[in-house]
Design a protein around this motif. Structure first.
Motif, PDB file in Angstrom:
ATOM      1  N   MET A   1       0.839  -1.258  -0.018  1.00  0.00           N
ATOM      2  CA  MET A   1      -0.037   0.071  -0.101  1.00  0.00           C
ATOM      3  C   MET A   1       0.762   1.332  -0.073  1.00  0.00           C
ATOM      4  SD  MET A   1      -3.445   0.757   2.128  1.00  0.00           S
ATOM      5  CE  MET A   1      -3.094   0.302   3.789  1.00  0.00           C
ATOM      6  N   ALA A   2       1.921   1.317   0.710  1.00  0.00           N
ATOM      7  CA  ALA A   2       2.946   2.298   0.887  1.00  0.00           C
ATOM      8  C   ALA A   2       3.570   2.709  -0.684  1.00  0.00           C
ATOM      9  CB  ALA A   2       3.916   2.233   1.723  1.00  0.00           C
ATOM     10  N   ARG A   3       3.813   1.473  -1.368  1.00  0.00           N
ATOM     11  CA  ARG A   3       4.565   1.420  -2.552  1.00  0.00           C
ATOM     12  C   ARG A   3       3.409   2.167  -3.574  1.00  0.00           C
ATOM     13  NH1 ARG A   3       5.775  -3.167  -3.049  1.00  0.00           N
ATOM     14  NH2 ARG A   3       7.899  -3.227  -2.192  1.00  0.00           N
ATOM     15  N   SER A   4       2.308   1.775  -3.573  1.00  0.00           N
ATOM     16  CA  SER A   4       1.119   2.318  -4.329  1.00  0.00           C
ATOM     17  C   SER A   4       0.855   3.824  -4.166  1.00  0.00           C
ATOM     18  CB  SER A   4      -0.070   1.455  -4.346  1.00  0.00           C
ATOM     19  OG  SER A   4       0.122   0.268  -4.508  1.00  0.00           O
ATOM     20  N   ALA A   5       0.933   4.097  -2.915  1.00  0.00           N
ATOM     21  CA  ALA A   5       0.936   5.591  -2.368  1.00  0.00           C
ATOM     22  C   ALA A   5       1.919   6.384  -3.048  1.00  0.00           C
ATOM     23  CB  ALA A   5       0.597   5.867  -1.067  1.00  0.00           C
ATOM     24  N   CYS A   6       3.117   5.755  -3.084  1.00  0.00           N
ATOM     25  CA  CYS A   6       4.299   6.472  -3.568  1.00  0.00           C
ATOM     26  C   CYS A   6       4.196   6.902  -5.031  1.00  0.00           C
ATOM     27  CB  CYS A   6       5.424   5.899  -3.386  1.00  0.00           C
ATOM     28  SG  CYS A   6       7.136   6.698  -4.195  1.00  0.00           S
ATOM     29  N   TYR A   7       3.788   5.774  -5.692  1.00  0.00           N
ATOM     30  CA  TYR A   7       3.593   5.912  -7.368  1.00  0.00           C
ATOM     31  C   TYR A   7       2.458   6.834  -7.578  1.00  0.00           C
ATOM     32  CZ  TYR A   7       7.288   2.633  -8.216  1.00  0.00           C
ATOM     33  OH  TYR A   7       8.384   2.022  -8.376  1.00  0.00           O
ATOM     34  N   ALA A   8       1.546   6.773  -6.678  1.00  0.00           N
ATOM     35  CA  ALA A   8       0.178   7.897  -7.102  1.00  0.00           C
ATOM     36  C   ALA A   8       0.703   9.204  -6.801  1.00  0.00           C
ATOM     37  CB  ALA A   8      -0.919   7.520  -6.037  1.00  0.00           C
ATOM     38  N   THR A   9       1.468   9.598  -5.731  1.00  0.00           N
ATOM     39  CA  THR A   9       1.972  10.604  -5.585  1.00  0.00           C
ATOM     40  C   THR A   9       2.944  11.410  -6.752  1.00  0.00           C
ATOM     41  OG1 THR A   9       3.913   9.870  -4.225  1.00  0.00           O
ATOM     42  CG2 THR A   9       1.785  10.814  -2.994  1.00  0.00           C
ATOM     43  N   LEU A  10       3.885  10.160  -7.274  1.00  0.00           N
ATOM     44  CA  LEU A  10       4.855  10.518  -8.097  1.00  0.00           C
ATOM     45  C   LEU A  10       4.089  10.795  -9.452  1.00  0.00           C
ATOM     46  CD1 LEU A  10       7.758  10.168  -9.517  1.00  0.00           C
ATOM     47  CD2 LEU A  10       7.206   7.892  -9.837  1.00  0.00           C
ATOM     48  N   HIS A  11       3.090  10.291 -10.001  1.00  0.00           N
ATOM     49  CA  HIS A  11       2.457  10.501 -10.859  1.00  0.00           C
ATOM     50  C   HIS A  11       1.665  12.033 -10.902  1.00  0.00           C
ATOM     51  CE1 HIS A  11       3.670   6.765 -12.836  1.00  0.00           C
ATOM     52  NE2 HIS A  11       3.173   6.068 -11.880  1.00  0.00           N
ATOM     53  N   ALA A  12       1.107  12.175  -9.661  1.00  0.00           N
ATOM     54  CA  ALA A  12       0.249  13.396  -9.669  1.00  0.00           C
ATOM     55  C   ALA A  12       1.377  14.604  -9.755  1.00  0.00           C
ATOM     56  CB  ALA A  12      -0.237  13.607  -8.181  1.00  0.00           C
ATOM     57  N   ALA A  13       2.682  14.332  -9.224  1.00  0.00           N
ATOM     58  CA  ALA A  13       3.543  15.405  -9.348  1.00  0.00           C
ATOM     59  C   ALA A  13       4.075  15.554 -10.577  1.00  0.00           C
ATOM     60  CB  ALA A  13       4.883  14.993  -8.494  1.00  0.00           C
ATOM     61  N   GLU A  14       4.096  14.400 -11.419  1.00  0.00           N
ATOM     62  CA  GLU A  14       4.609  14.593 -12.944  1.00  0.00           C
ATOM     63  C   GLU A  14       3.445  15.269 -13.626  1.00  0.00           C
ATOM     64  OE1 GLU A  14       7.368  10.639 -13.837  1.00  0.00           O
ATOM     65  OE2 GLU A  14       5.066  10.361 -13.453  1.00  0.00           O
ATOM     66  N   ALA A  15       2.076  14.986 -13.262  1.00  0.00           N
ATOM     67  CA  ALA A  15       1.140  15.688 -14.137  1.00  0.00           C
ATOM     68  C   ALA A  15       1.015  17.250 -13.624  1.00  0.00           C
ATOM     69  CB  ALA A  15      -0.297  15.235 -13.591  1.00  0.00           C
ATOM     70  N   LEU A  16       1.730  17.622 -12.532  1.00  0.00           N
ATOM     71  CA  LEU A  16       1.376  19.129 -12.074  1.00  0.00           C
ATOM     72  C   LEU A  16       2.616  19.513 -12.799  1.00  0.00           C
ATOM     73  CD1 LEU A  16       0.284  21.231 -10.533  1.00  0.00           C
ATOM     74  CD2 LEU A  16       2.221  20.845  -8.590  1.00  0.00           C
ATOM     75  N   ILE A  17       3.788  18.979 -12.812  1.00  0.00           N
ATOM     76  CA  ILE A  17       5.171  19.444 -13.574  1.00  0.00           C
ATOM     77  C   ILE A  17       4.774  19.867 -14.931  1.00  0.00           C
ATOM     78  CG2 ILE A  17       7.461  18.919 -14.404  1.00  0.00           C
ATOM     79  CD1 ILE A  17       7.752  17.311 -11.551  1.00  0.00           C
ATOM     80  N   PHE A  18       4.291  18.738 -15.499  1.00  0.00           N
ATOM     81  CA  PHE A  18       3.938  19.099 -16.982  1.00  0.00           C
ATOM     82  C   PHE A  18       2.897  20.122 -17.332  1.00  0.00           C
ATOM     83  CE2 PHE A  18       1.754  18.096 -20.834  1.00  0.00           C
ATOM     84  CZ  PHE A  18       2.834  17.746 -21.927  1.00  0.00           C
ATOM     85  N   GLY A  19       1.763  19.991 -16.336  1.00  0.00           N
ATOM     86  CA  GLY A  19       0.817  21.000 -16.457  1.00  0.00           C
ATOM     87  C   GLY A  19       1.104  22.489 -16.386  1.00  0.00           C
ATOM     88  N   ARG A  20       2.271  22.521 -15.501  1.00  0.00           N
ATOM     89  CA  ARG A  20       2.667  24.009 -15.298  1.00  0.00           C
ATOM     90  C   ARG A  20       3.885  24.523 -16.257  1.00  0.00           C
ATOM     91  NH1 ARG A  20       1.543  26.283  -9.885  1.00  0.00           N
ATOM     92  NH2 ARG A  20       3.153  27.609 -10.133  1.00  0.00           N
TER      93      ARG A  20
END
Length: 105
Positions: A1-20
């Protein structure tokens, strides 16, 4: 579950980086500093978004290499990681203007 949470935050961070910026970080380890730079000018409480990402990576590392008893990921820690990931995802969606399913508009 912690690993999945990490990947979820990673992908959200990547989305924000790309969006901005219109650009993508080249590596997973590169996401953290680029994300920190992309969020540093945001108002409170958004300044802690980079901290959420950093803690997620630490938890993933502990989950992957859990040999130190002091760094074992308990169910409580995993649940906190999941909650933090969801908060980060929600905030990134709001910052990017992503409509929520069922929202009227």
């Amino acid at each position: 579950m912690a690993r999945s949470a990490c990947y979820a935050t990673l992908h959200a961070a990547e989305a924000l980086i790309f969006g901005r910026t219109g650009r993508a970080a080249k590596t997973h380890s590169g996401v953290r500093p680029v994300f920190a730079r992309s969020t540093k000018d945001l108002p409170c409480p958004d300044r802690d978004l980079a901290g959420v990402l950093s803690r997620a990576f630490e938890r993933k590392e502990s989950a992957d290499c859990g040999t130190d008893p002091a760094r074992i990921i308990t169910d409580e820690i995993a649940s906190e990681a999941t909650d933090a990931a969801q908060r980060l995802i929600d905030r990134v969606e709001a910052l990017l203007g992503v409509p929520h399913p069922g929202a009227k508009g």
